[in-house]
Design a protein around this motif. Structure first.
Motif, PDB file in Angstrom:
ATOM      1  N   UNK A  20      -6.330   9.573 -37.365  1.00  0.00           N
ATOM      2  CA  UNK A  20      -6.134  10.901 -36.783  1.00  0.00           C
ATOM      3  C   UNK A  20      -6.995  11.953 -37.483  1.00  0.00           C
ATOM      4  N   UNK A  21      -7.652  11.588 -38.567  1.00  0.00           N
ATOM      5  CA  UNK A  21      -8.574  12.510 -39.238  1.00  0.00           C
ATOM      6  C   UNK A  21      -9.840  12.714 -38.401  1.00  0.00           C
ATOM      7  N   UNK A  22     -10.064  11.829 -37.440  1.00  0.00           N
ATOM      8  CA  UNK A  22     -11.212  11.947 -36.543  1.00  0.00           C
ATOM      9  C   UNK A  22     -10.832  12.876 -35.392  1.00  0.00           C
ATOM     10  N   UNK A  23     -11.709  13.835 -35.133  1.00  0.00           N
ATOM     11  CA  UNK A  23     -11.466  14.826 -34.093  1.00  0.00           C
ATOM     12  C   UNK A  23     -11.124  14.159 -32.762  1.00  0.00           C
ATOM     13  N   UNK A  42     -14.196   1.636 -40.570  1.00  0.00           N
ATOM     14  CA  UNK A  42     -15.212   0.596 -40.407  1.00  0.00           C
ATOM     15  C   UNK A  42     -14.960  -0.228 -39.145  1.00  0.00           C
ATOM     16  N   UNK A  43     -13.718  -0.586 -38.907  1.00  0.00           N
ATOM     17  CA  UNK A  43     -13.386  -1.360 -37.702  1.00  0.00           C
ATOM     18  C   UNK A  43     -13.656  -0.545 -36.449  1.00  0.00           C
ATOM     19  N   UNK A  44     -13.305   0.737 -36.484  1.00  0.00           N
ATOM     20  CA  UNK A  44     -13.545   1.614 -35.335  1.00  0.00           C
ATOM     21  C   UNK A  44     -15.044   1.774 -35.095  1.00  0.00           C
ATOM     22  N   UNK A  45     -15.798   1.918 -36.164  1.00  0.00           N
ATOM     23  CA  UNK A  45     -17.250   2.088 -36.053  1.00  0.00           C
ATOM     24  C   UNK A  45     -17.925   0.859 -35.456  1.00  0.00           C
ATOM     25  N   UNK A  62     -10.655  13.700 -21.929  1.00  0.00           N
ATOM     26  CA  UNK A  62      -9.884  13.811 -23.166  1.00  0.00           C
ATOM     27  C   UNK A  62     -10.758  13.747 -24.415  1.00  0.00           C
ATOM     28  N   UNK A  63     -11.695  12.825 -24.435  1.00  0.00           N
ATOM     29  CA  UNK A  63     -12.527  12.634 -25.622  1.00  0.00           C
ATOM     30  C   UNK A  63     -13.679  11.704 -25.288  1.00  0.00           C
ATOM     31  N   UNK A  64     -14.708  11.732 -26.130  1.00  0.00           N
ATOM     32  CA  UNK A  64     -15.862  10.859 -25.988  1.00  0.00           C
ATOM     33  C   UNK A  64     -15.790   9.797 -27.087  1.00  0.00           C
ATOM     34  N   UNK A  65     -15.540   8.535 -26.723  1.00  0.00           N
ATOM     35  CA  UNK A  65     -15.465   7.483 -27.731  1.00  0.00           C
ATOM     36  C   UNK A  65     -16.713   7.374 -28.606  1.00  0.00           C
ATOM     37  N   UNK A  66     -17.869   7.757 -28.070  1.00  0.00           N
ATOM     38  CA  UNK A  66     -19.091   7.722 -28.883  1.00  0.00           C
ATOM     39  C   UNK A  66     -18.999   8.680 -30.058  1.00  0.00           C
ATOM     40  N   UNK A  67     -18.296   9.794 -29.876  1.00  0.00           N
ATOM     41  CA  UNK A  67     -18.087  10.735 -30.979  1.00  0.00           C
ATOM     42  C   UNK A  67     -17.162  10.123 -32.023  1.00  0.00           C
ATOM     43  N   UNK A  68     -16.161   9.388 -31.575  1.00  0.00           N
ATOM     44  CA  UNK A  68     -15.259   8.703 -32.516  1.00  0.00           C
ATOM     45  C   UNK A  68     -16.035   7.679 -33.341  1.00  0.00           C
ATOM     46  N   UNK A  70     -19.292   7.666 -34.032  1.00  0.00           N
ATOM     47  CA  UNK A  70     -20.172   8.365 -34.968  1.00  0.00           C
ATOM     48  C   UNK A  70     -19.383   8.898 -36.165  1.00  0.00           C
ATOM     49  N   UNK A  71     -18.221   9.476 -35.899  1.00  0.00           N
ATOM     50  CA  UNK A  71     -17.385  10.003 -36.992  1.00  0.00           C
ATOM     51  C   UNK A  71     -16.900   8.881 -37.891  1.00  0.00           C
ATOM     52  N   UNK A  72     -16.489   7.777 -37.291  1.00  0.00           N
ATOM     53  CA  UNK A  72     -16.000   6.635 -38.077  1.00  0.00           C
ATOM     54  C   UNK A  72     -17.112   6.074 -38.957  1.00  0.00           C
ATOM     55  N   UNK A  73     -18.332   6.013 -38.422  1.00  0.00           N
ATOM     56  CA  UNK A  73     -19.472   5.528 -39.228  1.00  0.00           C
ATOM     57  C   UNK A  73     -19.711   6.465 -40.413  1.00  0.00           C
ATOM     58  N   UNK A  74     -19.620   7.759 -40.162  1.00  0.00           N
ATOM     59  CA  UNK A  74     -19.840   8.736 -41.239  1.00  0.00           C
ATOM     60  C   UNK A  74     -18.745   8.676 -42.296  1.00  0.00           C
ATOM     61  N   UNK A  75     -17.537   8.292 -41.882  1.00  0.00           N
ATOM     62  CA  UNK A  75     -16.395   8.280 -42.805  1.00  0.00           C
ATOM     63  C   UNK A  75     -16.210   6.942 -43.514  1.00  0.00           C
ATOM     64  N   UNK A  76     -16.886   5.899 -43.033  1.00  0.00           N
ATOM     65  CA  UNK A  76     -16.676   4.569 -43.648  1.00  0.00           C
ATOM     66  C   UNK A  76     -17.642   4.322 -44.784  1.00  0.00           C
TER      67      UNK A  76
END
Length: 76
Positions: A20-23, A42-45, A62-68, A70-76
């Protein structure tokens, strides 16, 4: 692919990340991802946007999974 990630997470005793830390990933989408075994950034990315749509049933408005991803890659 998803099943392999679940097995890897379980066998490696990976600590779950707070998805949930991902926008725009709220408790409902996070729960659906976790139910599918996606518990880390990492799994999400490692997923495709199409896989995320299948798992979460997220609508385009609702949301763009590609943004999720990208955020997951940046956070992993």
């Amino acid at each position: 692919e998803i099943a392999t990630e679940v097995v890897d997470d379980v066998t490696n005793n990976v600590t779950a990340d707070d998805l949930t830390a991902i926008n725009r990933i709220g408790p409902t989408f996070a729960k659906r991802l976790q139910k599918a075994g996606i518990t880390t950034y990492q799994a999400l990315a490692g997923l495709t946007a199409e896989q995320i749509k299948e798992i979460t049933h997220v609508a385009e408005w609702q949301a763009d999974p590609n943004e999720w991803i990208a955020a997951a890659k940046a956070m992993s």
